[in-house]
Motif scaffolding. Structure first.
Motif, short mmCIF file in Angstrom:
data_model
loop_
_atom_site.label_atom_id
_atom_site.label_comp_id
_atom_site.label_asym_id
_atom_site.label_seq_id
_atom_site.Cartn_x
_atom_site.Cartn_y
_atom_site.Cartn_z
N ASP A 60 -8.14 -13.74 10.44
CA ASP A 60 -8.33 -12.03 10.43
C ASP A 60 -7.09 -11.78 11.28
O ASP A 60 -6.40 -10.66 10.87
CB ASP A 60 -9.67 -11.29 10.73
CG ASP A 60 -10.67 -11.49 9.58
OD1 ASP A 60 -10.39 -11.95 8.47
OD2 ASP A 60 -11.61 -10.75 9.78
N THR A 61 -7.01 -12.23 12.41
CA THR A 61 -5.99 -11.95 13.25
C THR A 61 -4.67 -12.41 12.78
O THR A 61 -3.68 -11.59 12.97
CB THR A 61 -6.30 -12.56 14.91
OG1 THR A 61 -7.57 -12.43 15.14
CG2 THR A 61 -5.35 -12.36 15.67
N THR A 64 -3.76 -9.87 10.32
CA THR A 64 -3.19 -8.68 10.74
C THR A 64 -1.78 -8.53 11.79
O THR A 64 -1.12 -7.65 11.58
CB THR A 64 -4.13 -8.24 12.18
OG1 THR A 64 -5.49 -8.20 11.29
CG2 THR A 64 -4.20 -6.99 12.62
N LYS A 117 1.54 -6.56 10.60
CA LYS A 117 2.11 -5.63 11.60
C LYS A 117 3.45 -5.98 11.92
O LYS A 117 4.51 -5.01 11.66
CB LYS A 117 1.51 -5.69 13.05
CG LYS A 117 0.01 -4.99 13.04
CD LYS A 117 -0.89 -5.45 14.28
CE LYS A 117 -0.13 -5.22 15.65
NZ LYS A 117 -1.00 -5.73 16.71
N LEU A 169 -2.88 -4.17 3.83
CA LEU A 169 -3.58 -5.41 4.13
C LEU A 169 -4.84 -5.66 3.46
O LEU A 169 -5.62 -4.49 3.59
CB LEU A 169 -3.52 -5.45 5.63
CG LEU A 169 -4.35 -6.48 6.59
CD1 LEU A 169 -4.01 -7.75 6.12
CD2 LEU A 169 -4.34 -6.17 7.90
N TYR A 171 -8.28 -7.43 3.13
CA TYR A 171 -9.42 -8.54 3.88
C TYR A 171 -10.32 -8.46 2.71
O TYR A 171 -11.15 -7.62 2.35
CB TYR A 171 -10.29 -7.93 4.93
CG TYR A 171 -9.42 -7.64 6.31
CD1 TYR A 171 -8.50 -8.50 6.94
CD2 TYR A 171 -9.57 -6.51 7.05
CE1 TYR A 171 -8.18 -8.30 7.79
CE2 TYR A 171 -8.89 -6.09 8.37
CZ TYR A 171 -8.21 -7.15 8.76
OH TYR A 171 -7.63 -6.87 9.91
N LYS A 228 -13.72 -6.83 12.71
CA LYS A 228 -12.72 -6.60 11.64
C LYS A 228 -12.13 -5.31 11.49
O LYS A 228 -10.85 -5.08 11.20
CB LYS A 228 -13.69 -6.85 10.51
CG LYS A 228 -13.01 -7.31 9.33
CD LYS A 228 -13.73 -7.73 8.07
CE LYS A 228 -14.20 -9.12 8.09
NZ LYS A 228 -13.29 -10.24 7.85
N ASN A 255 -9.37 -4.74 14.16
CA ASN A 255 -8.15 -5.33 13.74
C ASN A 255 -7.69 -4.32 12.73
O ASN A 255 -6.33 -4.07 12.75
CB ASN A 255 -8.46 -6.44 13.04
CG ASN A 255 -8.40 -7.99 13.76
OD1 ASN A 255 -7.70 -7.99 14.73
ND2 ASN A 255 -8.96 -8.93 13.47
N ALA A 256 -8.37 -3.81 11.96
CA ALA A 256 -7.68 -2.72 10.92
C ALA A 256 -7.36 -1.68 11.45
O ALA A 256 -5.93 -1.53 10.97
CB ALA A 256 -9.02 -2.44 10.02
N ALA A 274 -4.14 -2.34 12.93
CA ALA A 274 -3.02 -2.66 12.05
C ALA A 274 -2.38 -1.27 11.58
O ALA A 274 -1.15 -1.15 11.60
CB ALA A 274 -3.29 -3.34 10.70
N VAL A 316 -5.23 -0.69 5.10
CA VAL A 316 -6.11 -1.70 5.28
C VAL A 316 -7.40 -1.63 4.25
O VAL A 316 -7.81 -0.54 4.12
CB VAL A 316 -6.56 -2.08 6.56
CG1 VAL A 316 -7.47 -3.42 6.50
CG2 VAL A 316 -5.48 -2.40 7.61
#
Lengths: 266, 266
Positions: free
Chosen positions: B160-161, B164, B168, B179, B181, B223, B226-227, B230, B238
């Motif tokens: 996930d990272t 992201t 970015k 993005l 997921y 998650k 992260n979203a 971003a 996302v």
């Protein structure tokens, strides 16, 4: 434009110290360059731990599905990525590849004749476009000895063959390619016990003579066959020998050249 | 220029049928695209065969040296190269990568505080140059969740990272990035038992409310963190949900947007 295509084998890959020395020498090579690496013992050792026993037919290793997965992991993952990480740490902008990546090397599963070699790929074509792009931009491609069949399967391919085919394809698009096979002897030797018996230059003519006289050992024949194929297809020279010899500015090993190339430079 | 960055996890990687369906949908996405894949159970299964027992501290997996070698093989080799080969067979010009290749993602080994996570890399920077070159030329980068520290070491990094950070970095150089997921639920749900409770849009404001009310389950928090990171850094949107939903032209899942982006499009 000059280009070095270097092939390094398992004997160096398996030895951390020798590998580090080799990568330093490789990194010091001037101009555009490309590395092809072989496998090494680590795949068989891991295979043993995983209960994969090498499948041998007539003394040749057969790549069954379990072995294919094993070499895809070890060659394409463990070895390739660690080589790339170490080269990056040395300031060499390496990119790890298999023939599947960017469709750089297509192959077909070797046809079954007397032996079914399993998931072994015979190279059908090299796509030079992506490689040229990398070389122009200063990236250093690092190939694992794996190709793909364009039908969704990875295939195991001999590292000498990968190096030869890549060298030929880049010669075809205009590079002046020096193909360097690093191996465990100083070069082609007339007498393995006598260091002074190194054959410094090999041309189709003296190769034919040496073969007839039985001087060239059987194990060398596939390597030299590849070498002559390469120079016939336009590769400038093929150099064979110890890594510490042939990666220097003054090559020290056996140089294989086409007859006309020798005439032009001597 | 629009760009889709898609992250697919272990639940799909582990299931041959679901994986094939996913790759077909991914391949059908129009325009430039990039895939980041996770690990899956195969690494733990192989680890068991090789006698590597997962090392857990406070319920978190620790990447010791044996595990690092294992994930480098399995994520960077077996999974990555097989995804690339299957995409190539579909006519998608995929190139497999880790963060070491072309120095695309540099990380540092996570500092030891309460837990020593071992060889886990926290992303420090993404080098967009090579990725832009690939996208311009029609290649499709396929990232394994591995980075390097520029000191010669591979590092294990959350997929996930990776997705992201890559999203970015590409937003920063001008791509309009969506993005996506893919995961095992239709999106963010107010009630996991009620399919109609899907949260279709999430903004910092309603996210804060839902978090306060304890509606968003704990597993979703990293998650969504992260979203939001971003979209705050310039990623257009996302989207979270089932692969078969969010890879369609009409996204079906939860869309996370910055407040101003929602205003601009509604």
């Amino acid at each position: 434009m000059k280009l070095s295509v270097v092939k390094v084998g398992g004997n160096i890959i398996d030895n951390q110290e020798a590998l580090h020395a080799f990568l330093k020498q490789f990194n010091a090579l001037e101009g555009p360059k490309l590395l092809v690496h072989g496998g090494g013992k680590i795949a068989s050792e891991l295979g043993k731990e995983m209960g994969i026993t090498p499948n041998m037919v007539n003394g040749r290793r057969v790549t069954d599905k379990a072995t294919l997965d094993l070499v895809t992991m070890v060659y394409g993952g463990l070895i390739n990525k660690n080589l790339v990480a170490v080269l990056q740490a040395m300031g060499c902008n390496a990119i790890g590849l298999t023939g599947a990546d960017g469709n750089t090397i297509q192959s077909v599963k070797r046809p079954v004749k007397e032996v079914d070699y399993g998931f072994v790929g015979d190279v059908q074509g090299v796509n030079a476009y992506l490689l040229q792009m990398y070389l122009k931009e200063g990236f250093v491609p690092v190939f694992a000895p794996l190709t793909h069949d364009l039908e969704g399967n990875m295939l195991n391919t001999n590292a000498d063959t990968v190096a030869t085919e890549v060298a030929k394809a880049l010669a075809e698009v205009g590079y002046e390619v020096s193909l360097k096979y690093c191996f465990d002897k100083p070069g082609v030797m007339l007498d393995l016990q006598d260091a002074d018996s190194l054959v410094k230059e090999l041309t189709p003519v003296n190769y034919a003579t040496l073969k007839e006289e039985g001087v060239i050992a059987e194990g060398m024949l596939p390597k030299l066959h590849n070498a002559f194929q390469a120079v016939e297809a336009g590769v400038e020279e093929v150099v064979l020998g110890l890594a510490e010899g042939i990666l220097q500015q003054q090559p020290f090993g056996t140089v294989v050249k086409a007859e006309d190339k020798l005439a032009a430079t001597s």
